[in-house]
Design a protein around this motif. Structure first.
Motif, PDB file in Angstrom:
ATOM      1  N   LEU A 196       0.841  -1.399  -0.037  1.00 53.88           N
ATOM      2  CA  LEU A 196      -0.021   0.263  -0.227  1.00 53.88           C
ATOM      3  C   LEU A 196       0.846   1.236   0.017  1.00 53.88           C
ATOM      4  O   LEU A 196       1.979   1.272   0.801  1.00 53.88           O
ATOM      5  CB  LEU A 196      -0.936   0.073   1.281  1.00 53.88           C
ATOM      6  N   THR A 197       0.280   2.456  -0.604  1.00 53.41           N
ATOM      7  CA  THR A 197       0.981   3.716  -0.575  1.00 53.41           C
ATOM      8  C   THR A 197       0.706   4.343   0.831  1.00 53.41           C
ATOM      9  O   THR A 197      -0.234   3.978   1.391  1.00 53.41           O
ATOM     10  CB  THR A 197       0.738   4.551  -1.496  1.00 53.41           C
ATOM     11  N   ARG A 198       1.784   4.852   1.679  1.00 55.46           N
ATOM     12  CA  ARG A 198       1.549   5.145   2.987  1.00 55.46           C
ATOM     13  C   ARG A 198       0.802   6.492   2.909  1.00 55.46           C
ATOM     14  O   ARG A 198      -0.212   6.333   3.870  1.00 55.46           O
ATOM     15  CB  ARG A 198       2.910   5.619   3.553  1.00 55.46           C
ATOM     16  N   SER A 199       0.620   7.421   2.119  1.00 54.26           N
ATOM     17  CA  SER A 199       0.009   8.562   2.294  1.00 54.26           C
ATOM     18  C   SER A 199      -1.550   8.518   1.700  1.00 54.26           C
ATOM     19  O   SER A 199      -2.275   8.828   2.457  1.00 54.26           O
ATOM     20  CB  SER A 199       0.601   9.726   1.282  1.00 54.26           C
ATOM     21  N   SER A 200      -1.630   7.563   0.733  1.00 55.21           N
ATOM     22  CA  SER A 200      -3.068   7.519   0.183  1.00 55.21           C
ATOM     23  C   SER A 200      -3.795   5.972   0.927  1.00 55.21           C
ATOM     24  O   SER A 200      -4.714   5.931   0.359  1.00 55.21           O
ATOM     25  CB  SER A 200      -3.284   7.819  -1.531  1.00 55.21           C
ATOM     26  N   ASN A 201      -2.946   5.418   1.114  1.00 56.54           N
ATOM     27  CA  ASN A 201      -3.424   3.923   1.304  1.00 56.54           C
ATOM     28  C   ASN A 201      -3.880   3.106   0.367  1.00 56.54           C
ATOM     29  O   ASN A 201      -4.924   2.187   0.426  1.00 56.54           O
ATOM     30  CB  ASN A 201      -4.390   4.079   2.329  1.00 56.54           C
ATOM     31  N   SER A 202      -3.560   3.633  -0.988  1.00 58.67           N
ATOM     32  CA  SER A 202      -3.744   2.739  -2.075  1.00 58.67           C
ATOM     33  C   SER A 202      -3.071   1.424  -2.501  1.00 58.67           C
ATOM     34  O   SER A 202      -2.014   1.521  -2.294  1.00 58.67           O
ATOM     35  CB  SER A 202      -3.876   3.574  -3.545  1.00 58.67           C
ATOM     36  N   TYR A 203      -3.683   0.644  -2.803  1.00 59.54           N
ATOM     37  CA  TYR A 203      -3.075  -0.792  -3.363  1.00 59.54           C
ATOM     38  C   TYR A 203      -2.208  -0.428  -4.416  1.00 59.54           C
ATOM     39  O   TYR A 203      -2.373   0.023  -5.459  1.00 59.54           O
ATOM     40  CB  TYR A 203      -4.345  -1.668  -3.927  1.00 59.54           C
ATOM     41  N   VAL A 204      -1.002  -1.314  -4.175  1.00 58.95           N
ATOM     42  CA  VAL A 204       0.095  -1.681  -5.347  1.00 58.95           C
ATOM     43  C   VAL A 204       0.273  -2.818  -5.631  1.00 58.95           C
ATOM     44  O   VAL A 204       0.452  -3.708  -4.918  1.00 58.95           O
ATOM     45  CB  VAL A 204       1.428  -0.854  -4.770  1.00 58.95           C
ATOM     46  N   ASP A 205      -0.097  -3.054  -6.847  1.00 61.90           N
ATOM     47  CA  ASP A 205       0.171  -4.404  -7.612  1.00 61.90           C
ATOM     48  C   ASP A 205       1.300  -4.930  -7.709  1.00 61.90           C
ATOM     49  O   ASP A 205       2.140  -4.396  -8.892  1.00 61.90           O
ATOM     50  CB  ASP A 205      -0.809  -4.392  -8.829  1.00 61.90           C
ATOM     51  N   PHE A 206       1.966  -5.435  -6.860  1.00 59.74           N
ATOM     52  CA  PHE A 206       3.262  -6.101  -6.882  1.00 59.74           C
ATOM     53  C   PHE A 206       3.271  -7.378  -5.917  1.00 59.74           C
ATOM     54  O   PHE A 206       2.319  -7.364  -4.904  1.00 59.74           O
ATOM     55  CB  PHE A 206       4.157  -5.114  -6.293  1.00 59.74           C
ATOM     56  N   GLU A 207       4.183  -8.160  -6.100  1.00 63.42           N
ATOM     57  CA  GLU A 207       4.344  -9.595  -5.542  1.00 63.42           C
ATOM     58  C   GLU A 207       5.577  -9.601  -4.913  1.00 63.42           C
ATOM     59  O   GLU A 207       6.705  -9.121  -5.483  1.00 63.42           O
ATOM     60  CB  GLU A 207       4.095 -10.518  -6.493  1.00 63.42           C
ATOM     61  N   LEU A 208       5.526 -10.287  -3.802  1.00 60.04           N
ATOM     62  CA  LEU A 208       6.922 -10.538  -3.099  1.00 60.04           C
ATOM     63  C   LEU A 208       7.655 -11.573  -3.957  1.00 60.04           C
ATOM     64  O   LEU A 208       7.017 -12.522  -4.292  1.00 60.04           O
ATOM     65  CB  LEU A 208       6.669 -11.022  -1.540  1.00 60.04           C
TER      66      LEU A 208
END
Length: 103
Positions: free
Chosen positions: A65-77
Motif C-alpha cells: 500500500l502507498t503510505r499517504s493514500s493507502n492505495s493498493y500497489v499491484d506487486f508481489e513478493l
C-alpha cells in the motif's frame, strides 16, 4: 530488497470462531531504494495477515500500500522476500513488548 523502518501488529478477532489458529495483522513501513521498481515517493507499507496454527505459521495474505493514500500497489513478493517477511513476523511475535521496532 527492502528494510522495515517501523511496524505495528494487532490480533485479528474471529467473532464466529470458524478460523483455525491465531491471526495477526502486521503493518510494515518499508524503506525502499529509489532504483527499485516498487519505490514510490509516497512511501510504501506492507500489510501482512500472519497466521499461527499450533507449531505452523504462514502468511495468509499480503498487500503493498502507498503510505499517504493507502492505495493498493499491484506487486508481489519474490520468494526470498516472502521468506524474509515470514521470519520477520515470527521474530516480532517472539519478542514481546516491542510494539515498534527499527531494523
Amino acid at each position: 530488497m527492502f528494510e522495515v523502518t517501523e511496524y505495528s501488529v494487532e490480533v485479528m478477532k474471529d467473532p464466529f470462531g470458524i478460523l483455525t489458529g491465531q491471526r495477526y495483522e502486521f503493518m510494515l513501513d518499508l524503506d525502499i531504494d529509489e532504483e527499485d521498481e516498487l519505490y514510490s515517493q509516497e512511501g510504501i507499507s506492507l500489510r501482512v495477515i500472519y497466521v499461527v496454527d499450533g507449531e505452523q505459521s504462514r502468511i495468509a495474505k499480503y498487500e503493498f500500500l502507498t503510505r499517504s493514500s493507502n492505495s493498493y500497489v499491484d506487486f508481489e513478493l519474490e520468494e526470498d522476500e516472502h521468506a524474509w517477511v515470514l521470519a520477520y513476523c515470527k521474530e516480532c511475535l517472539e519478542s514481546p513488548g516491542q510494539e515498534q521496532q527499527k531494523q
